[in-house]
Design an enzyme around this catalytic site. Structure first.
Site, PDB file in Angstrom:
ATOM      1  CG  HIS A  67      -3.049  -0.574  -7.003  1.00 20.28           C
ATOM      2  ND1 HIS A  67      -3.470   0.106  -5.882  1.00 20.28           N
ATOM      3  CD2 HIS A  67      -3.069  -1.902  -6.663  1.00 20.28           C
ATOM      4  CE1 HIS A  67      -3.745  -0.765  -4.914  1.00 20.28           C
ATOM      5  NE2 HIS A  67      -3.519  -2.000  -5.377  1.00 20.28           N
ATOM      6  NE  ARG A  82      -4.194  -1.386  -0.170  1.00 18.95           N
ATOM      7  CZ  ARG A  82      -4.218  -2.341  -1.096  1.00 18.95           C
ATOM      8  NH1 ARG A  82      -3.183  -2.525  -1.884  1.00 18.95           N
ATOM      9  NH2 ARG A  82      -5.266  -3.107  -1.253  1.00 18.95           N
TER      10      ARG A  82
HETATM   11  N1  LIG Z   1      -0.549  -4.149  -5.417  1.00 19.11           N
HETATM   12  C1  LIG Z   1      -1.470  -5.049  -5.600  1.00 19.11           C
HETATM   13  O1  LIG Z   1      -1.971  -5.227  -6.711  1.00 19.11           O
HETATM   14  C2  LIG Z   1      -1.902  -5.910  -4.449  1.00 19.11           C
HETATM   15  C3  LIG Z   1      -2.685  -7.046  -4.693  1.00 19.11           C
HETATM   16  C4  LIG Z   1      -3.016  -7.883  -3.641  1.00 19.11           C
HETATM   17  C5  LIG Z   1      -2.598  -7.573  -2.339  1.00 19.11           C
HETATM   18  N2  LIG Z   1      -1.867  -6.444  -2.139  1.00 19.11           N
HETATM   19  C6  LIG Z   1      -1.405  -6.106  -0.780  1.00 19.11           C
HETATM   20  O2  LIG Z   1      -0.516  -7.105  -0.336  1.00 19.11           O
HETATM   21  C7  LIG Z   1      -0.477  -7.069   1.082  1.00 19.11           C
HETATM   22  C8  LIG Z   1      -0.398  -8.472   1.662  1.00 19.11           C
HETATM   23  O3  LIG Z   1      -1.589  -9.203   1.431  1.00 19.11           O
HETATM   24  P1  LIG Z   1      -1.790 -10.658   2.073  1.00 19.11           P
HETATM   25  O4  LIG Z   1      -3.063 -11.185   1.560  1.00 19.11           O
HETATM   26  O5  LIG Z   1      -0.559 -11.474   1.939  1.00 19.11           O
HETATM   27  O6  LIG Z   1      -1.930 -10.263   3.623  1.00 19.11           O
HETATM   28  P2  LIG Z   1      -1.913 -11.240   4.911  1.00 19.11           P
HETATM   29  O7  LIG Z   1      -2.143 -12.661   4.513  1.00 19.11           O
HETATM   30  O8  LIG Z   1      -2.824 -10.625   5.912  1.00 19.11           O
HETATM   31  O9  LIG Z   1      -0.393 -11.156   5.428  1.00 19.11           O
HETATM   32  C9  LIG Z   1       0.092 -10.069   6.119  1.00 19.11           C
HETATM   33  C10 LIG Z   1       1.494 -10.397   6.655  1.00 19.11           C
HETATM   34  O10 LIG Z   1       2.029  -9.222   7.237  1.00 19.11           O
HETATM   35  C11 LIG Z   1       2.481  -9.525   8.555  1.00 19.11           C
HETATM   36  N3  LIG Z   1       2.332  -8.359   9.436  1.00 19.11           N
HETATM   37  C12 LIG Z   1       1.204  -7.652   9.717  1.00 19.11           C
HETATM   38  N4  LIG Z   1       1.487  -6.660  10.588  1.00 19.11           N
HETATM   39  C13 LIG Z   1       2.804  -6.776  10.885  1.00 19.11           C
HETATM   40  C14 LIG Z   1       3.678  -6.054  11.733  1.00 19.11           C
HETATM   41  N5  LIG Z   1       3.254  -5.014  12.470  1.00 19.11           N
HETATM   42  N6  LIG Z   1       4.974  -6.449  11.790  1.00 19.11           N
HETATM   43  C15 LIG Z   1       5.423  -7.505  11.066  1.00 19.11           C
HETATM   44  N7  LIG Z   1       4.643  -8.231  10.226  1.00 19.11           N
HETATM   45  C16 LIG Z   1       3.350  -7.858  10.146  1.00 19.11           C
HETATM   46  C17 LIG Z   1       1.604 -10.659   9.021  1.00 19.11           C
HETATM   47  O11 LIG Z   1       2.244 -11.333  10.098  1.00 19.11           O
HETATM   48  P3  LIG Z   1       1.624 -12.674  10.757  1.00 19.11           P
HETATM   49  O12 LIG Z   1       1.713 -13.717   9.673  1.00 19.11           O
HETATM   50  O13 LIG Z   1       2.529 -12.979  11.878  1.00 19.11           O
HETATM   51  O14 LIG Z   1       0.208 -12.341  11.136  1.00 19.11           O
HETATM   52  C18 LIG Z   1       1.474 -11.477   7.752  1.00 19.11           C
HETATM   53  O15 LIG Z   1       2.601 -12.293   7.601  1.00 19.11           O
HETATM   54  C19 LIG Z   1      -1.675  -6.228   1.509  1.00 19.11           C
HETATM   55  O16 LIG Z   1      -1.226  -4.907   1.835  1.00 19.11           O
HETATM   56  C20 LIG Z   1      -2.505  -6.134   0.269  1.00 19.11           C
HETATM   57  O17 LIG Z   1      -3.282  -4.970   0.250  1.00 19.11           O
HETATM   58  C21 LIG Z   1      -1.499  -5.626  -3.163  1.00 19.11           C
END
Ligand SMILES: NC(=O)c1ccc[n+]([C@@H]2O[C@H](COP(=O)([O-])OP(=O)(O)OC[C@H]3O[C@@H](n4cnc5c(N)ncnc54)[C@H](OP(=O)(O)O)[C@@H]3O)[C@@H](O)[C@H]2O)c1
Length: 309
Positions: free
Chosen positions: A272, A224
């Site tokens: 994006h 983000r």
């Molecule tokens: N650009 C694009 O087109 C696009 C497309 C899809 C997704 N995204 C973005 O990609 C990101 C990840 O998505 P996702 O589905 O993989 O999310 P997710 O499954 O919720 O994974 C989030 C990860 O971040 C870690 N995390 C959260 N807060 C943290 C902190 N304070 N310190 C350290 N680690 C932390 C979590 O740790 P734990 O495992 O320990 O809980 C988890 O490993 C999101 O921001 C989403 O919006 C972007």
């Protein structure tokens, strides 16, 4: 009962077709032409107008169109007692892996240098290290981060992750929490941000973070825009702390025309598109969650409002 699709400035006919392919009798309402708000029991939305979610008195479940949920968590009209889900989908992970792999390879094989040389008509071989020595750090070792990490590992890169909580089944080296952030950064030559945007992770890509990376590290932010302190990126590029960045997400989207990132020689911008939800593959879980919401069962891929992701 019906399901409402709210996605301003987007033709959602592909979503309608994908949902109806799962369940032809599904009663779908399309915002802004919602005929009967009282019948809406499930909402699928992205960047919904403020206040809109209050208009559905019989809501039983809400889903984001994508992996991110900030548009819902930041919306005061999003009822706190209604379960919230997001999309977790193999296509979404694969698409992100393609994007990150592209960024890593373009950087590592010095394509920008060859592009510049081409403009000057210069035939010059650039030295590159062996790929097995390149250390990629995945910040946010979640659904997408883990998949990306394993694809990069399979390709031969040295990959490690950073997440909030330790999980004993992690196959790669994974650092956790604030305490281990420094160790994680110290070993990271290519930093890939795949964190959710929360109060703890906003502005995490800042000068203090960049200074803990080895000199001339490379940044990929596909999470983000608000993870990045934009002025700090410009400063880190100027000082040589970072040698370049690939950015897919921005604080203001579309990126304003006057923004310094547009013309920066060391920044590559994409609008994006790193990973866009594919309606055909995501429709199954949306329809399943719709029925789970109607039956009062826990939704798949439920968002924990307390932790913010
Ligand atoms: N650009 C694009 O087109 C696009 C497309 C899809 C997704 N995204 C973005 O990609 C990101 C990840 O998505 P996702 O589905 O993989 O999310 P997710 O499954 O919720 O994974 C989030 C990860 O971040 C870690 N995390 C959260 N807060 C943290 C902190 N304070 N310190 C350290 N680690 C932390 C979590 O740790 P734990 O495992 O320990 O809980 C988890 O490993 C999101 O921001 C989403 O919006 C972007």
């Amino acid at each position: 009962m019906s399901i409402a699709l709210i996605y301003p400035q987007r033709d959602v006919s592909d979503w309608v077709a994908a949902l109806q392919a799962q369940e032809p009798e599904l009663d779908i309402e399309l915002w802004p032409e919602i005929r009967c708000p009282e019948r809406v029991e499930f909402v699928l939305c992205w960047n919904q107008p403020a206040g809109l979610l209050q208009q559905f008195p019989n809501l039983r479940g809400i889903s984001s169109f994508g992996a991110g949920v900030n548009h819902l968590l930041n919306d005061k009209s999003c009822p706190v007692n209604i379960p919230l889900a997001r999309v977790v989908d193999p296509d979404l992970k694969q698409s992100m892996a393609e994007y990150v792999m592209l960024g890593v390879l373009v950087h590592f094989r010095r394509l920008a240098d060859y592009r510049r040389q081409q403009e000057l008509g210069e035939w010059l071989v650039q030295k590159v290290p062996h790929l097995s020595t390149i250390r990629v750090g995945i910040m946010g070792y979640g659904e997408i981060g883990r998949y990306v990490a394993h694809k990069l590992t399979d390709f031969g890169f040295k990959v490690h992750g950073w997440r909030r909580n330790r999980q004993h089944r992690d196959k790669l080296t994974v650092y956790t929490g604030e305490d281990e952030l420094g160790e994680f950064l110290k070993r990271t030559e290519i930093l890939v941000c795949l964190l959710p945007l929360t109060v703890d992770t906003e502005n995490i890509l800042n000068l203090q973070t960049f200074r803990q990376l080895p000199q001339h590290a490379y940044l990929i932010n596909a999470a983000r825009g608000a993870h990045l302190v934009e002025a700090d990126l410009l400063a880190a590029l100027k000082s040589g702390q970072l040698c370049g960045a690939l950015l897919d997400v921005f604080r203001d989207e579309p990126l304003p025309g006057h923004h310094p990132f547009w013309k920066h020689a060391k920044i590559t911008i994409t609008p994006h598109i790193a990973s866009v939800t594919n309606p055909e593959s995501a429709a199954v879980q949306i329809v399943e969650n719709y029925h789970r919401a109607l039956r009062g069962e826990p939704l798949h891929n439920r968002v924990d409002r307390g932790r913010g992701y």
